[in-house]
Motif scaffolding. Structure first.
Motif, PDB file in Angstrom:
ATOM      1  N   UNK A   1     -11.832   1.327  -9.621  1.00 51.30           N
ATOM      2  CA  UNK A   1     -12.070   2.767  -9.669  1.00 51.30           C
ATOM      3  C   UNK A   1     -11.323   3.442  -8.525  1.00 51.30           C
ATOM      4  N   UNK A   2     -10.491   4.400  -8.882  1.00 51.90           N
ATOM      5  CA  UNK A   2      -9.779   5.189  -7.878  1.00 51.90           C
ATOM      6  C   UNK A   2     -10.002   6.671  -8.176  1.00 51.90           C
TER       7      UNK A   2
ATOM      8  N   UNK B   1     -12.465  13.495 -10.344  1.00 49.94           N
ATOM      9  CA  UNK B   1     -11.696  12.817 -11.370  1.00 49.94           C
ATOM     10  C   UNK B   1     -11.409  11.380 -10.932  1.00 49.94           C
ATOM     11  N   UNK B   2     -11.600  10.437 -11.842  1.00 51.46           N
ATOM     12  CA  UNK B   2     -11.451   9.014 -11.534  1.00 51.46           C
ATOM     13  C   UNK B   2     -10.622   8.318 -12.606  1.00 51.46           C
ATOM     14  N   UNK B   3     -10.041   7.186 -12.234  1.00 51.67           N
ATOM     15  CA  UNK B   3      -9.452   6.255 -13.196  1.00 51.67           C
ATOM     16  C   UNK B   3     -10.040   4.887 -12.906  1.00 51.67           C
ATOM     17  N   UNK B   4     -10.080   4.051 -13.911  1.00 56.41           N
ATOM     18  CA  UNK B   4     -10.631   2.717 -13.722  1.00 56.41           C
ATOM     19  C   UNK B   4     -10.437   1.870 -14.961  1.00 56.41           C
ATOM     20  N   UNK B   5     -11.002   0.677 -14.914  1.00 55.91           N
ATOM     21  CA  UNK B   5     -10.938  -0.254 -16.032  1.00 55.91           C
ATOM     22  C   UNK B   5     -12.359  -0.646 -16.397  1.00 55.91           C
TER      23      UNK B   5
ATOM     24  N   UNK C   1     -10.038   7.137 -18.054  1.00 57.13           N
ATOM     25  CA  UNK C   1     -10.098   8.249 -17.109  1.00 57.13           C
ATOM     26  C   UNK C   1     -11.461   8.877 -17.316  1.00 57.13           C
ATOM     27  N   UNK C   2     -12.118   9.273 -16.230  1.00 61.18           N
ATOM     28  CA  UNK C   2     -13.364  10.001 -16.402  1.00 61.18           C
ATOM     29  C   UNK C   2     -13.503  11.065 -15.336  1.00 61.18           C
ATOM     30  N   UNK C   3     -14.263  12.079 -15.684  1.00 70.49           N
ATOM     31  CA  UNK C   3     -14.421  13.264 -14.865  1.00 70.49           C
ATOM     32  C   UNK C   3     -15.905  13.569 -14.768  1.00 70.49           C
ATOM     33  N   UNK C   4     -16.401  13.791 -13.548  1.00 72.45           N
ATOM     34  CA  UNK C   4     -17.799  14.179 -13.336  1.00 72.45           C
ATOM     35  C   UNK C   4     -17.783  15.601 -12.785  1.00 72.45           C
TER      36      UNK C   4
ATOM     37  N   UNK D   1     -15.138  11.332 -20.722  1.00 71.44           N
ATOM     38  CA  UNK D   1     -14.465  10.029 -20.681  1.00 71.44           C
ATOM     39  C   UNK D   1     -13.299  10.045 -21.657  1.00 71.44           C
ATOM     40  N   UNK D   2     -12.157   9.534 -21.201  1.00 68.98           N
ATOM     41  CA  UNK D   2     -10.972   9.401 -22.044  1.00 68.98           C
ATOM     42  C   UNK D   2     -10.509   7.956 -22.010  1.00 68.98           C
TER      43      UNK D   2
END
Length: 85
Positions: A9-10, A21-25, A39-42, A54-55
């Motif tokens: 998660x970055x 905004x984050x990206x992760x696996x 990609x996800x956004x809170x 969530x994308x």
């Protein structure tokens, strides 16, 4: 379908303090385990409620609605625990 974890998660730089905004696996178990880049956004509203978007960056051969719903609840739980960067 079970969401096991989200790793790598970055955060992405944002100048709006109430949107993170984050990206992760995501590691998801269908009949086998799969790693899905996401990609996800809170976003926090003025009243304190949080919304998650969530994308998925990869096509999945499984219905999207249960995956998105599971990821959203997992992300909110991680955010409440304070384990997101």
């Amino acid at each position: 379908m079970t969401v096991l974890d989200i790793k790598n998660i970055t955060t992405e730089d944002s100048y709006i303090y109430y949107r993170k905004s984050y990206t992760g696996t995501a590691i998801v178990e269908f009949q086998t385990m799969e790693e899905l880049p996401i990609n996800f956004l809170i976003e926090t509203s003025p009243l304190g409620t949080k919304t998650v978007e969530v994308t998925l960056k990869k096509d999945v051969h499984y219905p999207l609605l249960p995956i998105i719903k599971g990821l959203k609840s997992f992300i909110l739980k991680k955010d409440q625990e304070g384990s997101l960067p």
